[in-house]
Design a protein around this motif. Structure first.
Motif, PDB file in Angstrom:
ATOM      1  N   PHE A 112     -30.234  19.287  21.156  1.00  0.00           N
ATOM      2  CA  PHE A 112     -30.081  19.961  22.440  1.00  0.00           C
ATOM      3  C   PHE A 112     -29.561  21.368  22.206  1.00  0.00           C
ATOM      4  CE2 PHE A 112     -26.001  17.797  21.762  1.00  0.00           C
ATOM      5  CZ  PHE A 112     -25.068  18.794  22.057  1.00  0.00           C
ATOM      6  N   ALA A 113     -29.864  22.257  23.148  1.00  0.00           N
ATOM      7  CA  ALA A 113     -29.353  23.629  23.080  1.00  0.00           C
ATOM      8  C   ALA A 113     -27.916  23.630  23.573  1.00  0.00           C
ATOM      9  CB  ALA A 113     -30.212  24.562  23.927  1.00  0.00           C
ATOM     10  N   MET A 114     -27.029  24.290  22.839  1.00  0.00           N
ATOM     11  CA  MET A 114     -25.600  24.257  23.158  1.00  0.00           C
ATOM     12  C   MET A 114     -25.222  25.295  24.198  1.00  0.00           C
ATOM     13  SD  MET A 114     -23.712  23.518  19.511  1.00  0.00           S
ATOM     14  CE  MET A 114     -24.853  24.370  18.417  1.00  0.00           C
ATOM     15  N   VAL A 166     -27.848  24.292  14.278  1.00  0.00           N
ATOM     16  CA  VAL A 166     -29.044  24.986  13.798  1.00  0.00           C
ATOM     17  C   VAL A 166     -29.217  26.257  14.626  1.00  0.00           C
ATOM     18  CG1 VAL A 166     -31.580  24.903  13.766  1.00  0.00           C
ATOM     19  CG2 VAL A 166     -30.253  22.973  12.880  1.00  0.00           C
ATOM     20  N   LYS A 167     -29.417  27.386  13.966  1.00  0.00           N
ATOM     21  CA  LYS A 167     -29.575  28.666  14.651  1.00  0.00           C
ATOM     22  C   LYS A 167     -30.837  28.666  15.521  1.00  0.00           C
ATOM     23  CE  LYS A 167     -29.665  30.801  10.766  1.00  0.00           C
ATOM     24  NZ  LYS A 167     -29.758  31.862   9.719  1.00  0.00           N
ATOM     25  N   GLU A 177     -23.881  30.506  21.507  1.00  0.00           N
ATOM     26  CA  GLU A 177     -24.488  29.849  22.660  1.00  0.00           C
ATOM     27  C   GLU A 177     -26.016  29.931  22.538  1.00  0.00           C
ATOM     28  OE1 GLU A 177     -24.358  30.033  27.573  1.00  0.00           O
ATOM     29  OE2 GLU A 177     -23.234  31.478  26.347  1.00  0.00           O
ATOM     30  N   GLY A 178     -26.689  28.824  22.822  1.00  0.00           N
ATOM     31  CA  GLY A 178     -28.137  28.776  22.691  1.00  0.00           C
ATOM     32  C   GLY A 178     -28.611  28.236  21.364  1.00  0.00           C
ATOM     33  N   ASP A 179     -27.721  28.192  20.357  1.00  0.00           N
ATOM     34  CA  ASP A 179     -28.063  27.502  19.113  1.00  0.00           C
ATOM     35  C   ASP A 179     -28.183  26.004  19.409  1.00  0.00           C
ATOM     36  OD1 ASP A 179     -28.050  29.863  17.728  1.00  0.00           O
ATOM     37  OD2 ASP A 179     -26.089  29.558  16.792  1.00  0.00           O
ATOM     38  N   TYR A 180     -28.722  25.277  18.451  1.00  0.00           N
ATOM     39  CA  TYR A 180     -29.020  23.865  18.688  1.00  0.00           C
ATOM     40  C   TYR A 180     -28.043  22.950  17.946  1.00  0.00           C
ATOM     41  CZ  TYR A 180     -33.435  25.854  20.271  1.00  0.00           C
ATOM     42  OH  TYR A 180     -34.384  26.605  20.918  1.00  0.00           O
ATOM     43  N   ALA A 181     -27.679  21.847  18.603  1.00  0.00           N
ATOM     44  CA  ALA A 181     -26.981  20.756  17.931  1.00  0.00           C
ATOM     45  C   ALA A 181     -28.034  19.719  17.569  1.00  0.00           C
ATOM     46  CB  ALA A 181     -25.922  20.148  18.838  1.00  0.00           C
ATOM     47  N   VAL A 182     -28.156  19.399  16.284  1.00  0.00           N
ATOM     48  CA  VAL A 182     -29.135  18.404  15.844  1.00  0.00           C
ATOM     49  C   VAL A 182     -28.395  17.154  15.388  1.00  0.00           C
ATOM     50  CG1 VAL A 182     -30.825  20.164  15.202  1.00  0.00           C
ATOM     51  CG2 VAL A 182     -29.256  19.281  13.459  1.00  0.00           C
ATOM     52  N   LEU A 183     -28.929  16.015  15.772  1.00  0.00           N
ATOM     53  CA  LEU A 183     -28.296  14.740  15.428  1.00  0.00           C
ATOM     54  C   LEU A 183     -28.646  14.393  13.982  1.00  0.00           C
ATOM     55  CD1 LEU A 183     -26.660  12.341  16.659  1.00  0.00           C
ATOM     56  CD2 LEU A 183     -28.856  11.192  16.946  1.00  0.00           C
ATOM     57  N   ASP A 240     -36.754  25.130  11.023  1.00  0.00           N
ATOM     58  CA  ASP A 240     -37.395  26.250  11.716  1.00  0.00           C
ATOM     59  C   ASP A 240     -37.535  25.895  13.196  1.00  0.00           C
ATOM     60  OD1 ASP A 240     -38.928  28.288  12.700  1.00  0.00           O
ATOM     61  OD2 ASP A 240     -40.526  28.119  11.212  1.00  0.00           O
ATOM     62  N   PRO A 241     -36.798  26.578  14.104  1.00  0.00           N
ATOM     63  CA  PRO A 241     -36.886  26.254  15.527  1.00  0.00           C
ATOM     64  C   PRO A 241     -38.070  26.905  16.231  1.00  0.00           C
ATOM     65  CG  PRO A 241     -35.293  27.984  15.206  1.00  0.00           C
ATOM     66  CD  PRO A 241     -35.795  27.616  13.825  1.00  0.00           C
ATOM     67  N   SER A 242     -38.817  27.743  15.527  1.00  0.00           N
ATOM     68  CA  SER A 242     -39.865  28.528  16.183  1.00  0.00           C
ATOM     69  C   SER A 242     -41.228  27.854  16.202  1.00  0.00           C
ATOM     70  CB  SER A 242     -39.995  29.894  15.499  1.00  0.00           C
ATOM     71  OG  SER A 242     -40.517  29.768  14.180  1.00  0.00           O
ATOM     72  N   ARG A 243     -41.410  26.802  15.379  1.00  0.00           N
ATOM     73  CA  ARG A 243     -42.720  26.171  15.279  1.00  0.00           C
ATOM     74  C   ARG A 243     -42.595  24.652  15.357  1.00  0.00           C
ATOM     75  NH1 ARG A 243     -44.765  28.219   9.648  1.00  0.00           N
ATOM     76  NH2 ARG A 243     -42.515  28.085   9.220  1.00  0.00           N
ATOM     77  N   ASP A 244     -43.561  24.020  16.027  1.00  0.00           N
ATOM     78  CA  ASP A 244     -43.600  22.563  16.083  1.00  0.00           C
ATOM     79  C   ASP A 244     -44.362  21.966  14.915  1.00  0.00           C
ATOM     80  OD1 ASP A 244     -42.103  22.512  18.366  1.00  0.00           O
ATOM     81  OD2 ASP A 244     -43.781  22.177  19.726  1.00  0.00           O
TER      82      ASP A 244
END
Length: 415
Positions: free
Chosen positions: A257-259, A191-192, A276-282, A226-230
Motif C-alpha cells: 500500500f502507498a503510505m 519501497v521508494k 509520503e507516497g512510498d510503498y509499504a510491501v509485505l 521497480d514500482p514503475s512497471r507491472d
C-alpha cells in the motif's frame, strides 16, 4: 494569474480530501469464509502430526492462508484482503469500549516487539534494521479476551494471586481460547515510489547446530523492486553497490500500500529516507490458530523464486491462492519437537525477517517462544531464542499465569 492560483488551490484541496478519504476508508469485519478448512478438526491435525503426514499439515496451513487472503470485494482489483478488516491490538486489549460494525482501515506501523528485549517500550535498533509491523486479531479472539476481561490488569493479578503452592503448573493459566481464535503479525519494508529499491532475500541455509545472528543487512542476495512497471523482461538485472546483477521484480508481486504521512514518518525514524507516497510491501506474515491446544503456527515470507524448495511444497492452485500471494513461501509447526530435524534435534520453524537476527534464531521454534508467555509481577523476557518443549518446572512458570501462548495479551493495549 489569479485564476491559475485558484485552480492550484482547488487541486491541492482535492488531493488533501482524497488523502483523508483514503485514510478513513470504511471496513466491516470479515471472517474466513467456509471452504478453507478453518477451523479444522484438532484431533485430525494431531493424528496427521503423529503419522508424520507433513503434506496434510502443510495443505491445511495453505488453506487457511488462502482464506485469509481472499479480497473483501472480489470485483474490485484494489480490494484489501479480508484480514485487513480484523481488529487491532487497542480494539482487542484496551480497557475502554470499542467500535463495532463499520470501522476505519488502520495500518499503524510500529517496530516488531521481538526487537525489544522485553517486548515493550521503544528500543534503539541497529543500522539498517527497518522492518515495521502491526498485529491483528479475529472476532473470536477479541470476544474471548474481553468477555473474560483478560485485557484488564486487575483480572490478571486476581487470577495470579488465586494460585496456591499446591496449584499444578498446568492449571495456572487463563481460560483457554476457543478453536476458532486467531491472530496475525504482519511485517513490512519500505519501497521508494520512484527508482529501484534494494530488498534483501533470504535463501535457505545449510543446517548447523549453532548459528550466528543473521539480520537482513547481512543476507547474501537482493532483488531490485521497480514500482514503475507491472511486467519486467525475463533476466533483467540492476546493479546495487555490493550487489551486482540483482534481479528486477515489479511492485505488484507484493501485497503493498502507498503510505500516508504518518506511516512514512514511522519508517523514516528507522531508515532516514522514507517519504509520503512510498510503498509499504509485505515481506512476512505469521498467523496462529487455536485449532489444537498449543495452537497452529504458520509463517510466510516473500521470495523471488516462490515455486522452488521445500517451503513451496503443497501450495494450493491459483484458484485459491491468487496474485501476489503466490510469491510467499511457508513453514508451519504443530509441535515444539516434532517432526525432528534431519540431525535429530527438535523441530525448527522460524521467519527470517524476525527470528534470524537473533543468535541461533534460525534454529528456533515459534511455539517454544510463545510457550513462555506468562503474566507475572516479575520482569518477563522471551529470550533466549530456542526450540523444544520447556519442562514443567521451568522457573518462568513459577509465581506466574500462562496466557495461552499469547504474548499479545501481555504487550498490546493497556495490559
Amino acid at each position: 494569474m489569479e485564476m491559475i492560483n485558484k485552480i492550484e488551490c482547488f487541486l491541492i484541496f482535492c488531493i488533501a480530501l482524497t488523502a483523508v478519504i483514503t485514510e478513513a476508508k470504511e471496513i466491516t469485519y470479515t471472517p474466513i469464509p467456509s471452504g478453507f478448512d478453518f477451523p479444522a478438526n484438532g484431533n485430525s491435525l494431531l493424528d496427521a502430526l503423529k503419522d508424520g503426514n507433513e503434506s496434510k499439515l502443510r495443505q491445511h496451513a495453505w488453506f487457511v492462508f488462502a482464506g485469509l487472503t481472499q479480497p473483501t470485494r472480489p470485483n474490485d482489483p484494489g480490494s484489501e484482503s479480508l484480514w485487513e478488516t480484523w481488529y487491532t491490538g487497542p480494539e482487542v486489549f484496551s480497557t475502554g469500549p470499542t467500535l463495532q460494525g463499520v470501522r476505519s482501515l488502520q495500518r499503524k506501523l510500529e517496530p516488531p516487539r521481538q526487537f525489544s528485549p522485553h517486548g515493550i517500550g521503544a528500543q534503539p535498533q541497529a543500522i539498517g534494521e527497518s522492518q515495521m509491523a502491526f498485529t491483528l486479531f479475529n472476532q473470536e479472539l477479541k470476544d474471548h479476551t474481553r468477555s473474560k476481561k483478560l485485557n484488564l490488569m486487575a483480572t490478571m493479578k486476581a487470577l495470579n494471586d488465586s494460585w496456591t503452592p499446591q496449584t499444578p503448573i498446568a492449571d495456572r493459566k487463563v481460560p483457554d481460547y476457543r478453536p476458532n481464535a486467531m491472530s496475525l503479525k504482519l511485517i513490512w519494508m519500505s519501497v521508494k515510489k520512484q527508482g529501484m529499491t534494494a530488498l534483501p532475500i533470504w535463501d535457505e541455509q545449510p543446517q548447523v547446530l549453532s548459528a550466528p545472528a543473521q539480520n537482513f543487512p547481512t543476507w547474501k542476495r537482493k532483488v531490485a523492486v521497480d514500482p514503475s512497471r507491472d511486467t519486467i523482461p525475463s533476466g533483467e538485472t540492476f546493479d546495487f553497490p555490493g550487489f551486482s546483477k540483482s534481479k528486477v521484480v515489479p511492485l505488484k508481486t507484493f501485497y503493498y500500500f502507498a503510505m500516508d504521512a504518518k506511516q512514512a514518518a514511522a519508517f523514516r525514524k528507522k531508515d532516514g529516507k522514507t517519504a509520503e507516497g512510498d510503498y509499504a510491501v509485505l515481506v512476512a506474515m505469521h498467523y496462529t490458530t487455536k485449532e489444537i491446544p498449543n495452537w497452529v503456527w504458520a509463517t510466510f515470507w516473500w521470495h523471488d523464486k516462490p515455486d522452488e524448495g521445500v517451503y513451496a511444497k503443497d501450495r494450493l492452485d491459483d484458484t485459491k491462492i491468487k496474485g501476489p500471494w503466490r510469491n510467499y513461501l511457508m513453514d508451519v509447526c504443530y509441535d515444539m519437537d516434532l517432526p525432528r530435524e534431519s540431525n535429530g534435534t527438535p523441530n525448527a520453524v522460524f521467519n527470517p525477517w524476525l527470528e534470524a537476527k537473533f543468535l541461533n534464531g534460525v534454529n528456533s521454534n515459534c511455539m517454544t517462544c510463545h510457550q513462555r508467555a506468562v503474566w507475572s509481577e516479575k520482569d518477563i523476557n522471551f529470550l533466549p531464542i530456542t526450540r523444544g518443549a520447556a519442562t514443567s518446572d521451568d522457573p518462568i512458570f513459577h509465581e506466574a499465569t500462562k496466557v495461552d501462548f499469547l504474548w499479545s495479551l501481555l504487550f498490546e493495549g493497556n495490559q
